[in-house]
Motif scaffolding. Sequence first.
Motif, PDB file in Angstrom:
ATOM      1  N   MET A 438       0.651  -1.304   0.019  1.00  0.00           N
ATOM      2  CA  MET A 438      -0.095  -0.033  -0.053  1.00  0.00           C
ATOM      3  C   MET A 438       0.677   1.448   0.056  1.00  0.00           C
ATOM      4  O   MET A 438       0.573   2.120  -0.691  1.00  0.00           O
ATOM      5  CB  MET A 438      -0.874   0.053   1.055  1.00  0.00           C
ATOM      6  CG  MET A 438      -1.835   1.336   1.256  1.00  0.00           C
ATOM      7  SD  MET A 438      -2.967   1.448   2.538  1.00  0.00           S
ATOM      8  CE  MET A 438      -4.101  -0.182   2.183  1.00  0.00           C
ATOM      9  N   ASP A 439       1.956   1.536   0.869  1.00  0.00           N
ATOM     10  CA  ASP A 439       2.719   2.401   0.802  1.00  0.00           C
ATOM     11  C   ASP A 439       3.455   2.617  -0.656  1.00  0.00           C
ATOM     12  O   ASP A 439       3.576   3.698  -1.190  1.00  0.00           O
ATOM     13  CB  ASP A 439       3.980   1.953   1.667  1.00  0.00           C
ATOM     14  CG  ASP A 439       3.667   2.889   3.216  1.00  0.00           C
ATOM     15  OD1 ASP A 439       2.418   2.864   3.554  1.00  0.00           O
ATOM     16  OD2 ASP A 439       4.472   3.279   3.814  1.00  0.00           O
ATOM     17  N   ALA A 440       3.737   1.731  -1.186  1.00  0.00           N
ATOM     18  CA  ALA A 440       4.499   1.618  -2.546  1.00  0.00           C
ATOM     19  C   ALA A 440       3.267   2.510  -3.585  1.00  0.00           C
ATOM     20  O   ALA A 440       3.750   3.232  -4.327  1.00  0.00           O
ATOM     21  CB  ALA A 440       4.839   0.450  -3.024  1.00  0.00           C
ATOM     22  N   LEU A 441       2.149   1.789  -3.711  1.00  0.00           N
ATOM     23  CA  LEU A 441       1.161   2.385  -4.500  1.00  0.00           C
ATOM     24  C   LEU A 441       0.630   3.986  -3.954  1.00  0.00           C
ATOM     25  O   LEU A 441       0.622   4.915  -5.009  1.00  0.00           O
ATOM     26  CB  LEU A 441      -0.382   1.408  -4.073  1.00  0.00           C
ATOM     27  CG  LEU A 441      -0.147   0.267  -4.905  1.00  0.00           C
ATOM     28  CD1 LEU A 441      -1.347  -0.501  -4.107  1.00  0.00           C
ATOM     29  CD2 LEU A 441      -0.459   0.289  -6.337  1.00  0.00           C
ATOM     30  N   LEU A 442       0.655   4.327  -2.783  1.00  0.00           N
ATOM     31  CA  LEU A 442       0.405   5.522  -2.367  1.00  0.00           C
ATOM     32  C   LEU A 442       1.535   6.698  -2.883  1.00  0.00           C
ATOM     33  O   LEU A 442       1.397   7.616  -3.407  1.00  0.00           O
ATOM     34  CB  LEU A 442       0.138   5.793  -0.758  1.00  0.00           C
ATOM     35  CG  LEU A 442      -1.082   5.206  -0.213  1.00  0.00           C
ATOM     36  CD1 LEU A 442      -0.902   5.114   1.428  1.00  0.00           C
ATOM     37  CD2 LEU A 442      -2.213   5.874  -0.557  1.00  0.00           C
ATOM     38  N   THR A 443       2.672   6.309  -2.671  1.00  0.00           N
ATOM     39  CA  THR A 443       3.834   6.932  -3.266  1.00  0.00           C
ATOM     40  C   THR A 443       3.951   6.820  -4.702  1.00  0.00           C
ATOM     41  O   THR A 443       4.110   7.886  -5.166  1.00  0.00           O
ATOM     42  CB  THR A 443       5.108   6.181  -2.870  1.00  0.00           C
ATOM     43  OG1 THR A 443       5.360   6.086  -1.329  1.00  0.00           O
ATOM     44  CG2 THR A 443       6.335   6.956  -3.346  1.00  0.00           C
TER      45      THR A 443
END
Length: 508
Positions: A438-443
């Motif tokens: 999720m953090d990768a997608l948000l970034t």
Amino acid sequence: MRSRSSLLIPALLAIGLVSGAAGARGATVLTVGLAGDPGVLDPAQSGNFIDRNVFAALCDKLIDTDAEMNYVPQLATSWEWSEDRRTLTLRLRDGVQFQDGTRFDAAAVKVNLDRFKTMPRSVRRAELAALERVEVVDPLTVRLQLSVPYGPLLAVLADRSGMMLSPTAIQQQGEAIAQRPVCAGPFAFTERVAQDRIVVDRFPGYWNAAAITIDRIIYRPITDSTVRLVNLQSGQLQIADQLAPTDVPAVQANPRLHFARHVAAAYRTLQFNVAHGPRADTPLGRDPRLRQALEKAIDREAINQVVFNGLFVPSNQTEAPGSRYWNPDHPVRGVDLAGARALLQQAGVSRSSFTLSLANSPIDAQIGEVIQAMAREAGFEVKLQQIESNAGNQQNLAGEFDAALLTWSGRSDPDANLSIWMACNGPFNFGHYCNPRMDALLTEARSLSEPSSRIPLYRQVVDLYRADMPQIILYHYTWLWGLSERVEGFVPNADGLIRPQGLKLRPQ
């Protein structure tokens, strides 16, 4: 306990004293009842939603949003991203002046943004973390250089980080400018009496003066929604902000009043402690199946009908149903007790108990009781803990909770509605939920600016949090306003703000 009339009389007297003085001069005075007393009137230090209604009259922003949260020009007439999305160039409106006569230009923008980033008490620093430097290209052009691509910057500049104070006033007053803010908006600050009123008067030098016909606005903090309604009915208020849903029928039945509404970006959510200290070491904290089971036991529409007279919007995502970033693959479903019990059985749990922390308000108590009754039918024992808001925040920060009912006022950019809760380092991620995917997608989504490119990424984010269930989103608010029949030109907005541009007040 004081009677309703004893609460009402001081409000009526104070309004009469102020508006009477203005009325003697033939001024057009609009009196607005707010749901609370605004906080610090400095965009750098402000952290309360209610502040923003006063700022809407005092302080224009670089960018504004329309009724549906689309970006529109205000102090900046246009903006352009560089190809690598690390530079945002703003073209500024010519002929704008601050309320003290200081010219608004690119140098003023630099002073304000630098102040937001460096002032010790600034609460804007985090949202401007990607802003590396501000360059004055010419008097009407400013270039914002970023350390990383950051698409949500437009939303940041359409909020308090985009509000411009007079550099002259900043230099003369320092942090004390909160006591007498000087901006480039349609109304100038006149006076403030704590817990009683904030008075602003029309600024004749406003760049869009033709859109302003009201001479004075008096903001009255009236925390009791019933008292706001009575003041509206008596004519002492012309706008009552944040009507209680139970008060709407009385407004609709009154031929001298009007009712306005708009689905809000704001929402309520149940956040779970999944990894923050010993309180997370429970079946509910460890196993998403239990959290999914609890969601299946909750009838969102029943909450809406019982608590909010059917006026709010049942929701299961951070974006409102039907809006641009809403994921249609996850519609809001009704209660499914059989599915809830099956998930508990799969998890090897016959019954699960936890404490739900709530604010000490009648509405939260009612929501908690409804959830408690629903959850019991599926096999959950829910203990309700009502706690004062500041104490509750400290409890959440310390990880001393199982689940907490929380509120977000909503923003125009989806990242601001997601990352605060669900990024691994989100400032309101009290339960320490962390999913590297999720953090990768948000970034990745932050690095883009076009909605068409961001929508597929946010749909994947919804897939993840709907599976992991670090929180259960219950509903989106509906902003509710009561208006005197004298008010014309009121435009309800998704951000809940009362904008004075275009507002008119017919004579009595």
